[in-house]
Motif scaffolding. Structure first.
Motif, PDB file in Angstrom:
ATOM      1  N   MET A 167       0.821  -1.206   0.000  1.00 39.78           N
ATOM      2  CA  MET A 167       0.000   0.000   0.000  1.00 39.78           C
ATOM      3  C   MET A 167       0.863   1.267   0.000  1.00 39.78           C
ATOM      4  O   MET A 167       0.616   2.216  -0.759  1.00 39.78           O
ATOM      5  CB  MET A 167      -0.888  -0.035   1.256  1.00 39.78           C
ATOM      6  N   ALA A 168       1.890   1.282   0.849  1.00 40.82           N
ATOM      7  CA  ALA A 168       2.781   2.446   0.930  1.00 40.82           C
ATOM      8  C   ALA A 168       3.514   2.674  -0.385  1.00 40.82           C
ATOM      9  O   ALA A 168       3.623   3.808  -0.876  1.00 40.82           O
ATOM     10  CB  ALA A 168       3.786   2.242   2.065  1.00 40.82           C
ATOM     11  N   THR A 169       3.993   1.586  -0.981  1.00 40.65           N
ATOM     12  CA  THR A 169       4.769   1.695  -2.219  1.00 40.65           C
ATOM     13  C   THR A 169       3.880   2.077  -3.396  1.00 40.65           C
ATOM     14  O   THR A 169       4.264   2.891  -4.250  1.00 40.65           O
ATOM     15  CB  THR A 169       5.497   0.371  -2.487  1.00 40.65           C
ATOM     16  N   GLU A 170       2.686   1.500  -3.455  1.00 38.55           N
ATOM     17  CA  GLU A 170       1.735   1.856  -4.509  1.00 38.55           C
ATOM     18  C   GLU A 170       1.407   3.350  -4.474  1.00 38.55           C
ATOM     19  O   GLU A 170       1.245   3.985  -5.518  1.00 38.55           O
ATOM     20  CB  GLU A 170       0.441   1.054  -4.342  1.00 38.55           C
ATOM     21  N   HIS A 171       1.300   3.883  -3.271  1.00 39.98           N
ATOM     22  CA  HIS A 171       0.992   5.310  -3.121  1.00 39.98           C
ATOM     23  C   HIS A 171       2.081   6.154  -3.780  1.00 39.98           C
ATOM     24  O   HIS A 171       1.790   7.111  -4.510  1.00 39.98           O
ATOM     25  CB  HIS A 171       0.862   5.648  -1.641  1.00 39.98           C
ATOM     26  N   LEU A 172       3.336   5.780  -3.545  1.00 43.87           N
ATOM     27  CA  LEU A 172       4.456   6.523  -4.130  1.00 43.87           C
ATOM     28  C   LEU A 172       4.540   6.315  -5.639  1.00 43.87           C
ATOM     29  O   LEU A 172       4.784   7.264  -6.388  1.00 43.87           O
ATOM     30  CB  LEU A 172       5.756   6.088  -3.455  1.00 43.87           C
ATOM     31  N   ILE A 173       4.326   5.087  -6.099  1.00 41.84           N
ATOM     32  CA  ILE A 173       4.339   4.815  -7.534  1.00 41.84           C
ATOM     33  C   ILE A 173       3.239   5.612  -8.230  1.00 41.84           C
ATOM     34  O   ILE A 173       3.424   6.135  -9.337  1.00 41.84           O
ATOM     35  CB  ILE A 173       4.173   3.302  -7.807  1.00 41.84           C
ATOM     36  N   GLU A 178       9.640   5.789  -9.033  1.00 42.30           N
ATOM     37  CA  GLU A 178      10.092   4.417  -9.241  1.00 42.30           C
ATOM     38  C   GLU A 178      11.378   4.123  -8.475  1.00 42.30           C
ATOM     39  O   GLU A 178      11.624   2.980  -8.094  1.00 42.30           O
ATOM     40  CB  GLU A 178      10.302   4.146 -10.734  1.00 42.30           C
ATOM     41  N   ARG A 179      12.190   5.162  -8.226  1.00 43.74           N
ATOM     42  CA  ARG A 179      13.405   4.988  -7.410  1.00 43.74           C
ATOM     43  C   ARG A 179      13.011   5.197  -5.956  1.00 43.74           C
ATOM     44  O   ARG A 179      13.269   6.239  -5.342  1.00 43.74           O
ATOM     45  CB  ARG A 179      14.493   5.973  -7.851  1.00 43.74           C
ATOM     46  N   ILE A 180      12.361   4.171  -5.412  1.00 45.78           N
ATOM     47  CA  ILE A 180      11.802   4.245  -4.057  1.00 45.78           C
ATOM     48  C   ILE A 180      12.662   3.399  -3.132  1.00 45.78           C
ATOM     49  O   ILE A 180      12.692   2.161  -3.236  1.00 45.78           O
ATOM     50  CB  ILE A 180      10.346   3.723  -4.029  1.00 45.78           C
ATOM     51  N   ALA A 181      13.356   4.041  -2.230  1.00 45.44           N
ATOM     52  CA  ALA A 181      14.181   3.320  -1.261  1.00 45.44           C
ATOM     53  C   ALA A 181      13.323   2.759  -0.144  1.00 45.44           C
ATOM     54  O   ALA A 181      12.337   3.370   0.267  1.00 45.44           O
ATOM     55  CB  ALA A 181      15.239   4.254  -0.683  1.00 45.44           C
ATOM     56  N   LEU A 182      13.706   1.582   0.334  1.00 39.34           N
ATOM     57  CA  LEU A 182      13.060   1.000   1.499  1.00 39.34           C
ATOM     58  C   LEU A 182      14.055   0.999   2.648  1.00 39.34           C
ATOM     59  O   LEU A 182      15.144   0.420   2.540  1.00 39.34           O
ATOM     60  CB  LEU A 182      12.593  -0.429   1.207  1.00 39.34           C
ATOM     61  N   LEU A 183      13.697   1.662   3.745  1.00 41.92           N
ATOM     62  CA  LEU A 183      14.553   1.738   4.924  1.00 41.92           C
ATOM     63  C   LEU A 183      13.949   0.896   6.044  1.00 41.92           C
ATOM     64  O   LEU A 183      12.766   1.045   6.375  1.00 41.92           O
ATOM     65  CB  LEU A 183      14.685   3.176   5.410  1.00 41.92           C
ATOM     66  N   ILE A 184      14.758   0.033   6.643  1.00 43.85           N
ATOM     67  CA  ILE A 184      14.292  -0.811   7.735  1.00 43.85           C
ATOM     68  C   ILE A 184      15.474  -1.098   8.651  1.00 43.85           C
ATOM     69  O   ILE A 184      16.632  -1.057   8.215  1.00 43.85           O
ATOM     70  CB  ILE A 184      13.673  -2.125   7.181  1.00 43.85           C
ATOM     71  N   ASP A 185      15.199  -1.340   9.918  1.00 40.89           N
ATOM     72  CA  ASP A 185      16.307  -1.649  10.821  1.00 40.89           C
ATOM     73  C   ASP A 185      16.894  -3.025  10.484  1.00 40.89           C
ATOM     74  O   ASP A 185      18.088  -3.175  10.275  1.00 40.89           O
ATOM     75  CB  ASP A 185      15.880  -1.554  12.292  1.00 40.89           C
ATOM     76  N   ILE A 244      11.016   7.610  -0.414  1.00 38.27           N
ATOM     77  CA  ILE A 244      11.440   6.688   0.642  1.00 38.27           C
ATOM     78  C   ILE A 244      10.209   6.048   1.277  1.00 38.27           C
ATOM     79  O   ILE A 244       9.242   6.729   1.619  1.00 38.27           O
ATOM     80  CB  ILE A 244      12.225   7.422   1.748  1.00 38.27           C
ATOM     81  N   PHE A 245      10.265   4.731   1.414  1.00 32.63           N
ATOM     82  CA  PHE A 245       9.315   4.006   2.253  1.00 32.63           C
ATOM     83  C   PHE A 245      10.069   3.615   3.510  1.00 32.63           C
ATOM     84  O   PHE A 245      10.967   2.776   3.471  1.00 32.63           O
ATOM     85  CB  PHE A 245       8.765   2.778   1.526  1.00 32.63           C
ATOM     86  N   SER A 246       9.734   4.267   4.630  1.00 28.17           N
ATOM     87  CA  SER A 246      10.385   3.999   5.909  1.00 28.17           C
ATOM     88  C   SER A 246       9.542   2.976   6.659  1.00 28.17           C
ATOM     89  O   SER A 246       8.409   3.255   7.051  1.00 28.17           O
ATOM     90  CB  SER A 246      10.507   5.299   6.714  1.00 28.17           C
ATOM     91  N   ALA A 247      10.110   1.767   6.868  1.00 31.38           N
ATOM     92  CA  ALA A 247       9.283   0.612   7.198  1.00 31.38           C
ATOM     93  C   ALA A 247       8.952   0.410   8.661  1.00 31.38           C
ATOM     94  O   ALA A 247       8.312  -0.579   9.019  1.00 31.38           O
ATOM     95  CB  ALA A 247       9.924  -0.663   6.636  1.00 31.38           C
ATOM     96  N   ASN A 248       9.352   1.312   9.558  1.00 32.98           N
ATOM     97  CA  ASN A 248       8.801   1.291  10.916  1.00 32.98           C
ATOM     98  C   ASN A 248       8.974   2.654  11.580  1.00 32.98           C
ATOM     99  O   ASN A 248       9.722   3.503  11.097  1.00 32.98           O
ATOM    100  CB  ASN A 248       9.377   0.151  11.774  1.00 32.98           C
ATOM    101  N   SER A 249       8.279   2.854  12.681  1.00 35.77           N
ATOM    102  CA  SER A 249       8.200   4.191  13.283  1.00 35.77           C
ATOM    103  C   SER A 249       9.524   4.648  13.879  1.00 35.77           C
ATOM    104  O   SER A 249       9.838   5.843  13.869  1.00 35.77           O
ATOM    105  CB  SER A 249       7.108   4.222  14.360  1.00 35.77           C
TER     106      SER A 249
END
Length: 340
Positions: A167-173, A178-185, A244-249
């Motif tokens: 859902m988060a990535t679709e929103h950005l697309i 398309e150059r959407i980074a995913l950040l996660i611990d 950027i999709f930041s994958a947790n708070s």
């Protein structure tokens, strides 16, 4: 010297009634005239009577206490989870014993042993140790995994993390990114792995190449996350990252600080969607678009399912799996990408 505990006998003496009458009046079990019950309750409040739950549990052969083991209460996620859980538990006549294990397997195993020693009827746990989960069942108590899973044989209540990541990535697309980074611990838990899979799925369903080089696993400690974000934000332009999709708070909060430190503007320089809708995200400028997990609802579902297990008397595996559906809250941190 400590004050003597007030007993039912003390109340009986104060109101001139038998202990059995006082007990019925306070427990609600058995007939007592309304005026007599009112006298007993008033006297109990006046002299400071507090029920001895351990004694009552021993008499009845069951416990009205249930355990909840979570990783932290500094992270708002766990605080909201506990709030929803306790709301339902209290309404159903249960008291919740909360233990923090700091996501440490050894501490989690110790927490389970402590709760079993206290005689709780069942335990809900945000698991990091399969051994801890299995031990609850070995002690003959119902167990429920919450938020993440370490065992397919035991019940689970969690958010639909794959759906939320997608859902988060679709929103950005949808805004042309398309150059959407995913950040996660890290991805050692099912929550993180599912969010990454959702991120990938959003690309593949649209026939886009999945930018695997834009998955950044920052590390488990605060120092690792901070240094990783500092390097990441410093290299934003060189990697042509537009979103950027930041994958947790936890990562999202530190990301916001790192972007400000480097003078990167949101959303003019980079668009951002966060996972977990935290209060601070509505208090900054611009406000941050986020995926809400409906965490209190998750906590309520968890308590309901755990209490159902207690009522069913199931001692063995109970692999019911419930997934709370997330929703996206669009705010001001995403801007349409204009090429050329």
């Amino acid at each position: 010297m400590a004050d003597k505990r007030v007993t039912i006998g003390d109340i009986a003496e104060a109101v001139g009634l038998s202990t059995s009458t006082v007990s019925r009046a306070l427990s609600g079990k058995g007939y007592v005239a309304a005026d007599v019950k009112a006298r007993v309750v008033a006297a109990a409040q006046k002299i400071g009577y507090v029920p001895d739950l351990n004694a009552r549990n021993l008499r009845q052969g069951s416990s009205t206490q249930i355990g909840l083991v979570v990783s932290s209460i500094l992270d708002p996620f766990y605080a909201e989870l506990a709030t929803g859980f306790q709301e339902v538990a209290r309404a159903e006549g249960y008291e919740v014993i909360l233990i923090i294990d700091r996501a440490d397997p050894k501490e989690q195993r110790a927490a389970v042993k402590s709760l079993i020693a206290m005689g709780v009827s069942a335990i809900a746990i945000t698991p990091v140790s399969a051994e801890a989960v299995a031990s609850v069942r070995d002690f003959g108590r119902p167990v429920l995994q919450v938020d993440r899973s370490v065992s397919d044989d035991n019940a689970l209540v969690a958010g639909d993390n794959r759906a939320g990541g997608k859902m988060a990535t679709e929103h950005l697309i949808g805004f042309g990114h398309e150059r959407i980074a995913l950040l996660i611990d890290h991805d050692q838990w099912t929550t993180g792995r599912a969010r990454i899979e959702g991120w990938r799925e959003a690309f593949t369903e649209r026939g886009l190449a999945v930018p695997e080089d834009l998955i950044f696993k920052l590390g488990s400690s605060d120092a690792e996350i901070a240094s990783g974000l500092d390097r990441f934000v410093g290299a934003l332009k060189s990697r042509s990252i537009t979103a950027i999709f930041s994958a947790n708070s936890v990562v999202s909060q530190r990301l916001y600080v790192a972007l400000g430190k480097h003078g990167a503007r949101v959303p003019e320089d980079v668009s951002v969607v966060a996972y977990d809708d935290a209060l601070w995200m509505t208090m900054v400028t611009p406000t941050i678009s986020a995926v809400s997990q409906h965490v209190e609802e998750m906590g309520r579902h968890a308590a309901e399912l755990l209490i159902r297990q207690i009522g069913a008397g199931r001692k063995g595996p109970w692999p019911v799996r419930t997934f709370v559906q997330p929703s996206l809250i669009a705010r001001s941190s995403v801007l349409a990408l204009h090429n050329g």
